[in-house]
Scaffold this motif. Structure first.
Motif, PDB file in Angstrom:
ATOM      1  N   LEU A 369       0.831  -1.203   0.000  1.00 28.66           N
ATOM      2  CA  LEU A 369       0.000   0.000   0.000  1.00 28.66           C
ATOM      3  C   LEU A 369       0.871   1.261   0.000  1.00 28.66           C
ATOM      4  O   LEU A 369       0.587   2.237  -0.723  1.00 28.66           O
ATOM      5  CB  LEU A 369      -0.920  -0.009   1.212  1.00 28.66           C
ATOM      6  N   ARG A 370       1.912   1.296   0.818  1.00 37.19           N
ATOM      7  CA  ARG A 370       2.772   2.465   0.887  1.00 37.19           C
ATOM      8  C   ARG A 370       3.537   2.681  -0.424  1.00 37.19           C
ATOM      9  O   ARG A 370       3.728   3.822  -0.873  1.00 37.19           O
ATOM     10  CB  ARG A 370       3.747   2.317   2.051  1.00 37.19           C
ATOM     11  N   THR A 371       3.992   1.591  -1.049  1.00 36.42           N
ATOM     12  CA  THR A 371       4.697   1.730  -2.332  1.00 36.42           C
ATOM     13  C   THR A 371       3.777   2.303  -3.406  1.00 36.42           C
ATOM     14  O   THR A 371       4.181   3.170  -4.194  1.00 36.42           O
ATOM     15  CB  THR A 371       5.239   0.366  -2.767  1.00 36.42           C
ATOM     16  N   LEU A 423      -6.178  -1.545   8.267  1.00 33.06           N
ATOM     17  CA  LEU A 423      -7.297  -0.873   7.595  1.00 33.06           C
ATOM     18  C   LEU A 423      -7.203   0.627   7.771  1.00 33.06           C
ATOM     19  O   LEU A 423      -7.459   1.402   6.838  1.00 33.06           O
ATOM     20  CB  LEU A 423      -8.617  -1.417   8.155  1.00 33.06           C
ATOM     21  N   GLU A 424      -6.825   1.078   8.978  1.00 31.54           N
ATOM     22  CA  GLU A 424      -6.681   2.511   9.216  1.00 31.54           C
ATOM     23  C   GLU A 424      -5.547   3.085   8.372  1.00 31.54           C
ATOM     24  O   GLU A 424      -5.650   4.218   7.855  1.00 31.54           O
ATOM     25  CB  GLU A 424      -6.425   2.752  10.711  1.00 31.54           C
ATOM     26  N   LEU A 425      -4.460   2.337   8.200  1.00 30.91           N
ATOM     27  CA  LEU A 425      -3.360   2.790   7.364  1.00 30.91           C
ATOM     28  C   LEU A 425      -3.811   2.945   5.912  1.00 30.91           C
ATOM     29  O   LEU A 425      -3.459   3.928   5.245  1.00 30.91           O
ATOM     30  CB  LEU A 425      -2.194   1.799   7.456  1.00 30.91           C
ATOM     31  N   ASP A 430      -5.134   6.618   1.489  1.00 31.80           N
ATOM     32  CA  ASP A 430      -6.089   7.045   0.469  1.00 31.80           C
ATOM     33  C   ASP A 430      -6.446   8.526   0.632  1.00 31.80           C
ATOM     34  O   ASP A 430      -6.525   9.268  -0.354  1.00 31.80           O
ATOM     35  CB  ASP A 430      -7.338   6.166   0.548  1.00 31.80           C
ATOM     36  N   ARG A 431      -6.680   8.968   1.909  1.00 36.59           N
ATOM     37  CA  ARG A 431      -6.977  10.378   2.143  1.00 36.59           C
ATOM     38  C   ARG A 431      -5.788  11.259   1.744  1.00 36.59           C
ATOM     39  O   ARG A 431      -5.967  12.345   1.185  1.00 36.59           O
ATOM     40  CB  ARG A 431      -7.326  10.608   3.618  1.00 36.59           C
TER      41      ARG A 431
END
Length: 449
Positions: A369-371, A423-425, A430-431
């Motif tokens: 997700l971070r990449t 999930l919070e990450l 996304d925000r």
């Protein structure tokens, strides 16, 4: 149709390999005939494996050729004066008579063609066969890096004598004259012994090649008379009594072998002189073998099978290698092929996410997700790929409206420990990407630009 093609893809290379193997074996059999066949190197045989052309060449040089079909008359023929005993197929002699070959009278010459270890040991000759080639090779007398001391070989020059090599028995001090890369060995002594590891120089089909005729006639015609032992098959066991019941032995070969050479190369015969037996006449042999136990075999596995077996094994290995190379994927650029099934991207993402969830791989999922978020941010903010984490966080903090520490923790922080943190990450990333995309100076989702 497809199954038939697959069958052909397997059968065609196997058929070609079998044909290649059969051709190789047939060529070897034609090149190296069987010494046990009738007519092999016979002075009266005119076929390819016979020796009639050699016999004619000897007679043309004034050499007397006496053909004998039994060892006893051949040995008796040597008593009439200096002569050469030619034994082209010593393997056909009975083991109890081989000892007589090492006890010839002085001034005689013995010529053996490709004798085996058993023949050499039974005759009491301090020689052993070493390396053997798959096919005969024509070589010079000085091949192997040493001068040739056999005048007949030196005069003949290049000849087809490179097949079987011979060396002195380990542990003996026998003086050998070696020629043709150890393919021809002469053992000096009271009775001179010449061992040649190839039959090609004596055969009708090869005698006219290179210096074969000069070598063969020189080795056999040195004394002007040749006793040619022509055996049609395996010789029977010797008889030790004359017909009539007189009790006088017909002849006395040394049963089980003899010691015609004492190991120092002198060639002195054993006790009793040439032609005497060391036993009591019943074939048992009471006296110990002066030659000692047979030399240890350096390569028992190699000598346990004939040379053609290892050649066949090598051929099968080459065939297997060809099949592997033929079945392997061709080397070259990638070839585009239509996918058999089209999978929606959403299904792929969902399937991968379920794999992560089942494996509890929160760290790899967060890294993915971070990449992805970093890739979108670099593209929207035109960030160079060489920027470090601190510089990226500082550049993103301005459009995102947060502190560099918060952005750094969000993009490069520790892995989440629970599914809730993961999930919070994902929601925070996304925000962040949406906020940066909607920042002033950047097009938004509803902007017609």
């Amino acid at each position: 149709m497809r199954r038939r093609r697959r069958r052909h893809r397997v059968l065609v290379p196997l058929a070609l390999a079998a044909a290649l193997l059969a051709g190789t074996i047939a060529a070897h059999e034609l090149d190296q005939p069987d010494p046990g066949e009738p007519g092999f190197l016979s002075p009266v045989a005119t076929d390819d494996d016979g020796g009639s052309r050699l016999a004619d060449a000897l007679r043309a040089r004034g050499v007397t050729v006496a053909r004998e079909t039994d060892l006893l008359p051949a040995l008796l023929g040597l008593d009439r004066g200096p002569a050469t005993l030619f034994v082209p197929a010593a393997e056909l002699l009975h083991p109890d008579t081989l000892g007589a070959l090492g006890e010839l009278p002085a001034g005689r010459r013995l010529v053996l063609v490709d004798p085996s270890r058993r023949v050499l040991e039974s005759a009491g000759l301090p020689l052993v066969p070493t390396d053997r080639r798959w096919a005969t090779r024509a070589v010079s007398p000085e091949a192997g890096g040493r001068p040739c001391a056999v005048p007949e070989a030196t005069r003949a020059g290049v000849a087809a004598a490179g097949l079987q090599r011979y060396a002195a028995t380990p542990g003996t001090a026998a003086a050998l004259d070696r020629c043709y890369a150890d393919g021809l060995v002469r053992l000096p002594g009271r009775a001179e012994v010449v061992v040649i590891g190839a039959s090609d120089p004596f055969r009708n089909d090869r005698i006219a090649e290179h210096g074969n005729e000069a070598l063969a006639t020189g080795l056999l015609g040195v004394h002007g008379r040749v006793v040619w032992l022509d055996l049609d098959g395996p010789a029977p066991a010797p008889t030790f009594g004359r017909p009539g019941g007189t009790g006088e032995p017909a002849w006395s070969p040394t049963p089980g072998g003899s010691t015609g050479y004492d190991g120092d190369g002198s060639g002195e015969a054993g006790p009793g002189g040439p032609g005497t037996a060391t036993g009591d006449g019943d074939g048992s042999g009471d006296a110990p073998d002066a030659a000692g136990p047979p030399p240890p075999d350096d390569h028992p596995l190699l000598d346990a099978f004939p040379p053609w077996f290892w050649a066949l094994l090598l051929q099968l290995a080459l065939v297997a290698l060809l099949i592997v190379l033929w079945r392997a994927r061709r080397l070259g650029p990638p070839v585009t092929e239509p996918l058999p099934v089209e999978v929606r991207s959403a299904e792929t993402v969902l399937g991968r996410a379920r794999l992560y969830q089942r494996a509890r791989a929160r760290g790899p999922a967060a890294a993915t997700l971070r990449t992805a978020a970093l890739g979108r941010l670099r593209g929207r903010l035109d960030l160079p790929a060489t920027l470090g984490p601190a510089e990226v966080a500082a550049r993103v903090a301005g459009p995102a409206g947060g502190s560099p520490e918060q952005i750094h923790e969000l993009l490069f922080g520790a892995a989440p420990q629970t599914d809730t943190e993961l999930l919070e990450l994902a929601r925070s990333l996304d925000r962040l990407t949406r906020t940066v995309a909607a920042a002033p100076g950047r097009p938004t989702e509803g902007d017609p630009r």
